[in-house]
Design a protein around this motif. Structure first.
Motif, mmCIF file in Angstrom:
data_model
loop_
_atom_site.group_PDB
_atom_site.id
_atom_site.type_symbol
_atom_site.label_atom_id
_atom_site.label_comp_id
_atom_site.label_asym_id
_atom_site.label_seq_id
_atom_site.Cartn_x
_atom_site.Cartn_y
_atom_site.Cartn_z
ATOM 1 N N LEU A 55 0.792 -1.233 0.000
ATOM 2 C CA LEU A 55 0.000 0.000 0.000
ATOM 3 C C LEU A 55 0.822 1.280 0.000
ATOM 4 C CD1 LEU A 55 -2.705 -1.029 2.640
ATOM 5 C CD2 LEU A 55 -3.005 -0.903 0.167
ATOM 6 N N TYR A 56 2.030 1.261 0.545
ATOM 7 C CA TYR A 56 2.723 2.511 0.865
ATOM 8 C C TYR A 56 3.089 3.355 -0.353
ATOM 9 C CZ TYR A 56 7.328 0.724 -0.541
ATOM 10 O OH TYR A 56 8.386 0.244 -1.258
ATOM 11 N N ASP A 57 3.198 2.755 -1.546
ATOM 12 C CA ASP A 57 3.615 3.520 -2.725
ATOM 13 C C ASP A 57 2.518 3.644 -3.780
ATOM 14 O OD1 ASP A 57 3.559 0.883 -3.451
ATOM 15 O OD2 ASP A 57 5.480 0.903 -4.497
ATOM 16 N N VAL A 58 1.253 3.364 -3.406
ATOM 17 C CA VAL A 58 0.136 3.478 -4.349
ATOM 18 C C VAL A 58 -0.301 4.936 -4.466
ATOM 19 C CG1 VAL A 58 -2.265 2.840 -4.799
ATOM 20 C CG2 VAL A 58 -0.666 1.132 -3.885
ATOM 21 N N ASP A 59 -0.535 5.417 -5.684
ATOM 22 C CA ASP A 59 -1.005 6.782 -5.918
ATOM 23 C C ASP A 59 -2.534 6.781 -5.882
ATOM 24 O OD1 ASP A 59 -1.537 9.357 -6.622
ATOM 25 O OD2 ASP A 59 -0.460 9.322 -8.531
ATOM 26 N N PHE A 60 -3.102 6.929 -4.680
ATOM 27 C CA PHE A 60 -4.551 6.864 -4.532
ATOM 28 C C PHE A 60 -5.256 8.068 -5.163
ATOM 29 C CE2 PHE A 60 -3.213 4.010 -1.058
ATOM 30 C CZ PHE A 60 -3.995 2.915 -1.372
ATOM 31 N N PHE A 61 -4.579 9.201 -5.282
ATOM 32 C CA PHE A 61 -5.199 10.366 -5.912
ATOM 33 C C PHE A 61 -5.481 10.108 -7.386
ATOM 34 C CE2 PHE A 61 -2.858 12.224 -2.307
ATOM 35 C CZ PHE A 61 -3.882 12.927 -1.699
ATOM 36 N N ALA A 62 -4.627 9.336 -8.035
ATOM 37 C CA ALA A 62 -4.784 9.080 -9.464
ATOM 38 C C ALA A 62 -5.864 8.041 -9.758
ATOM 39 C CB ALA A 62 -3.454 8.613 -10.052
ATOM 40 N N VAL A 63 -6.114 7.144 -8.822
ATOM 41 C CA VAL A 63 -7.033 6.036 -9.098
ATOM 42 C C VAL A 63 -8.327 6.113 -8.290
ATOM 43 C CG1 VAL A 63 -5.096 4.539 -9.675
ATOM 44 C CG2 VAL A 63 -5.963 4.548 -7.330
ATOM 45 N N TRP A 64 -8.531 7.192 -7.556
ATOM 46 C CA TRP A 64 -9.661 7.245 -6.626
ATOM 47 C C TRP A 64 -11.011 7.198 -7.347
ATOM 48 C CZ3 TRP A 64 -10.176 6.345 -1.703
ATOM 49 C CH2 TRP A 64 -11.380 6.690 -1.073
ATOM 50 N N TRP A 181 0.662 6.636 4.634
ATOM 51 C CA TRP A 181 1.994 6.770 4.016
ATOM 52 C C TRP A 181 1.860 7.093 2.529
ATOM 53 C CZ3 TRP A 181 6.373 5.327 7.158
ATOM 54 C CH2 TRP A 181 7.620 5.502 6.534
ATOM 55 N N ALA A 182 0.945 6.385 1.853
ATOM 56 C CA ALA A 182 0.749 6.600 0.426
ATOM 57 C C ALA A 182 0.139 7.972 0.147
ATOM 58 C CB ALA A 182 -0.145 5.504 -0.153
ATOM 59 N N LEU A 183 -0.838 8.383 0.951
ATOM 60 C CA LEU A 183 -1.487 9.677 0.735
ATOM 61 C C LEU A 183 -0.518 10.831 0.948
ATOM 62 C CD1 LEU A 183 -4.946 9.049 2.454
ATOM 63 C CD2 LEU A 183 -4.485 9.215 0.010
ATOM 64 N N LEU A 184 0.366 10.689 1.939
ATOM 65 C CA LEU A 184 1.355 11.743 2.209
ATOM 66 C C LEU A 184 2.557 11.651 1.275
ATOM 67 C CD1 LEU A 184 1.328 11.764 6.125
ATOM 68 C CD2 LEU A 184 0.141 13.322 4.565
ATOM 69 N N ARG A 185 2.617 10.555 0.516
ATOM 70 C CA ARG A 185 3.711 10.337 -0.441
ATOM 71 C C ARG A 185 5.078 10.443 0.230
ATOM 72 N NH1 ARG A 185 1.399 13.648 -5.778
ATOM 73 N NH2 ARG A 185 -0.501 12.414 -5.992
ATOM 74 N N ILE A 186 5.192 9.769 1.344
ATOM 75 C CA ILE A 186 6.458 9.761 2.073
ATOM 76 C C ILE A 186 7.416 8.801 1.372
ATOM 77 C CG2 ILE A 186 7.580 9.287 4.284
ATOM 78 C CD1 ILE A 186 4.855 9.788 5.612
ATOM 79 N N PRO A 187 8.599 9.250 0.989
ATOM 80 C CA PRO A 187 9.537 8.341 0.303
ATOM 81 C C PRO A 187 10.075 7.285 1.261
ATOM 82 C CG PRO A 187 10.584 10.453 0.764
ATOM 83 C CD PRO A 187 9.134 10.622 1.129
ATOM 84 N N LEU A 188 10.286 6.107 0.741
ATOM 85 C CA LEU A 188 10.873 5.018 1.520
ATOM 86 C C LEU A 188 12.189 4.638 0.868
ATOM 87 C CD1 LEU A 188 10.125 3.230 3.990
ATOM 88 C CD2 LEU A 188 9.351 1.504 2.358
ATOM 89 N N PRO A 189 13.308 4.782 1.589
ATOM 90 C CA PRO A 189 14.618 4.450 1.007
ATOM 91 C C PRO A 189 14.651 3.035 0.446
ATOM 92 C CG PRO A 189 14.873 5.539 3.129
ATOM 93 C CD PRO A 189 13.412 5.253 2.984
ATOM 94 N N ALA A 190 15.431 2.834 -0.577
ATOM 95 C CA ALA A 190 15.480 1.538 -1.260
ATOM 96 C C ALA A 190 15.835 0.403 -0.311
ATOM 97 C CB ALA A 190 16.484 1.599 -2.410
ATOM 98 N N MET A 191 16.796 0.649 0.591
ATOM 99 C CA MET A 191 17.192 -0.427 1.502
ATOM 100 C C MET A 191 16.063 -0.778 2.467
ATOM 101 S SD MET A 191 19.878 1.534 4.047
ATOM 102 C CE MET A 191 20.906 2.064 2.659
ATOM 103 N N ALA A 192 15.285 0.257 2.878
ATOM 104 C CA ALA A 192 14.150 0.007 3.761
ATOM 105 C C ALA A 192 13.049 -0.726 3.008
ATOM 106 C CB ALA A 192 13.625 1.327 4.331
ATOM 107 N N ALA A 193 12.801 -0.331 1.749
ATOM 108 C CA ALA A 193 11.770 -0.975 0.947
ATOM 109 C C ALA A 193 12.090 -2.460 0.736
ATOM 110 C CB ALA A 193 11.633 -0.268 -0.396
ATOM 111 N N LYS A 194 13.372 -2.762 0.482
ATOM 112 C CA LYS A 194 13.760 -4.158 0.291
ATOM 113 C C LYS A 194 13.592 -4.958 1.582
ATOM 114 C CE LYS A 194 16.984 -3.684 -3.578
ATOM 115 N NZ LYS A 194 18.361 -3.926 -4.065
ATOM 116 N N THR A 195 13.959 -4.328 2.712
ATOM 117 C CA THR A 195 13.810 -5.019 3.993
ATOM 118 C C THR A 195 12.347 -5.306 4.285
ATOM 119 O OG1 THR A 195 15.774 -3.882 4.850
ATOM 120 C CG2 THR A 195 14.287 -4.876 6.457
ATOM 121 N N VAL A 196 11.495 -4.306 4.051
ATOM 122 C CA VAL A 196 10.059 -4.489 4.242
ATOM 123 C C VAL A 196 9.545 -5.600 3.330
ATOM 124 C CG1 VAL A 196 7.807 -3.406 3.836
ATOM 125 C CG2 VAL A 196 9.573 -2.154 5.062
ATOM 126 N N GLY A 197 10.020 -5.612 2.091
ATOM 127 C CA GLY A 197 9.601 -6.643 1.157
ATOM 128 C C GLY A 197 10.000 -8.040 1.604
#
Length: 313
Positions: A55-64, A181-197
């Motif tokens: 969910l964290y990187d979905v652009d909800f404004f574009a698809v609402w 997180w997605a609505l505020l468009r907070i960036p997630l560093p690549a290393m954090a994104a991989k760890t979360v994944g």
């Protein structure tokens, strides 16, 4: 034939993984304590992280689409109400909460996105469907499982504990954090994104292995009536009831497929995990997952074929 092959490839590995967990338990590789600890880890850590990562990187404004989100919410609510009414015929009142959950709670995050991405390449509408349904899935599951104890009677004294449980439920919290997180468009560093994944990808295999290790086929046979009834509602009944409404409202393509996933996909492993972690036996929940997972290969193929043959997908 391609839809059938895809459905089998998407669902049978889940069933096989549960059988592997059962075999590990029988061989002594997985102990009952280890299976319980795995359940707790998936419920508190892996599954919430998995939901957040989707969910964290979905652009909800574009698809609402407000009407679509409201449809998903109210269709889910109606299904829950029907499941609750139908649960009254179950003689063993301790099974009612698990039956209700099994009738409406779909594997939208574990299997649903795979269906949508396989056909359309993206799953943006799947995220909208999750926004309208998944929080309600979990909120109602907490309420239902909290208020239906071993006796099956509503315990008014547990209502406060239920409300606190909703606010502190890690699955619900992760969904709302992911949306914010997605609505505020907070960036997630690549290393954090991989760890979360990495952590999120543990949810499905560990949940399935632990569920298989906790299976008791003797108890399962004794619960075949509520399990079969719940699987019917999950795969056929609610889809036949609500999909015509979705078509009438003008939903097509990816939106209609996401609605189909919400209504007619197999019962989610999260339902079993939540039931076990909230003090329920889990036999009806695991039975619903097993039976609906096997049959969904054929029912989902039928629904997809039906919608495609009418030019709706």
């Amino acid at each position: 034939m391609e839809d059938l092959v895809f459905s089998l490839n998407a669902t049978l590995p889940i069933f096989f993984l549960m059988l592997i967990g059962y075999g590990f338990k029988r061989c002594g590789i997985i102990s009952e304590r280890f299976a319980t600890d795995m359940n707790a880890f998936v419920f508190k850590v892996a599954l919430p992280v998995s939901l957040f990562s989707q969910l964290y990187d979905v652009d909800f404004f574009a698809v609402w689409d407000t009407s679509y989100v409201l449809f998903c919410f109210f269709a889910t609510l109606i299904c829950i109400g029907i499941g609750a009414l139908c649960s009254l015929w179950i003689r063993n009142k301790a099974d009612r909460g698990e039956f209700i959950q099994g009738t409406y709670r779909s594997s939208a995050s574990l299997l649903g996105m795979a269906y949508i991405e396989n056909i359309y390449g993206t799953a943006a509408m799947g995220s909208l469907m999750m926004l309208g349904s998944v929080p309600l899935y979990n909120v109602m599951a907490v309420i239902i499982l909290s208020l239906t104890g071993e006796s099956g009677e509503l315990d008014r004294g547990r209502l406060k504990k239920s409300l606190i449980g909703i606010l502190t439920n890690p699955i619900i919290d992760s969904i709302f954090i992911g949306f914010i997180w997605a609505l505020l468009r907070i960036p997630l560093p690549a290393m954090a994104a991989k760890t979360v994944g990495y952590v999120g990808r543990l949810a499905s295999p560990m949940g399935l292995l632990s569920m298989g290790a906790c299976l008791n086929f003797g108890d399962f046979r004794s619960k075949w009536k509520p399990v079969t009834a719940a699987a019917f509602f999950k795969l056929i009944g609610f889809t036949a009831l609500c999909m015509p409404v979705a078509v009438y409202m003008g939903f097509r393509g990816e939106k209609l497929l996401a609605a189909l996933i919400m209504l007619g996909s197999a019962s989610t492993v999260a339902g079993f995990i939540m039931a076990k972690n909230m003090g329920h036996e889990g036999t009806v929940s695991s039975g619903c997952v097993i039976l609906s997972t096997i049959l969904s290969s054929f029912t989902m193929t039928f629904w997809i074929w039906l919608l495609r043959s009418h030019g709706l997908l």
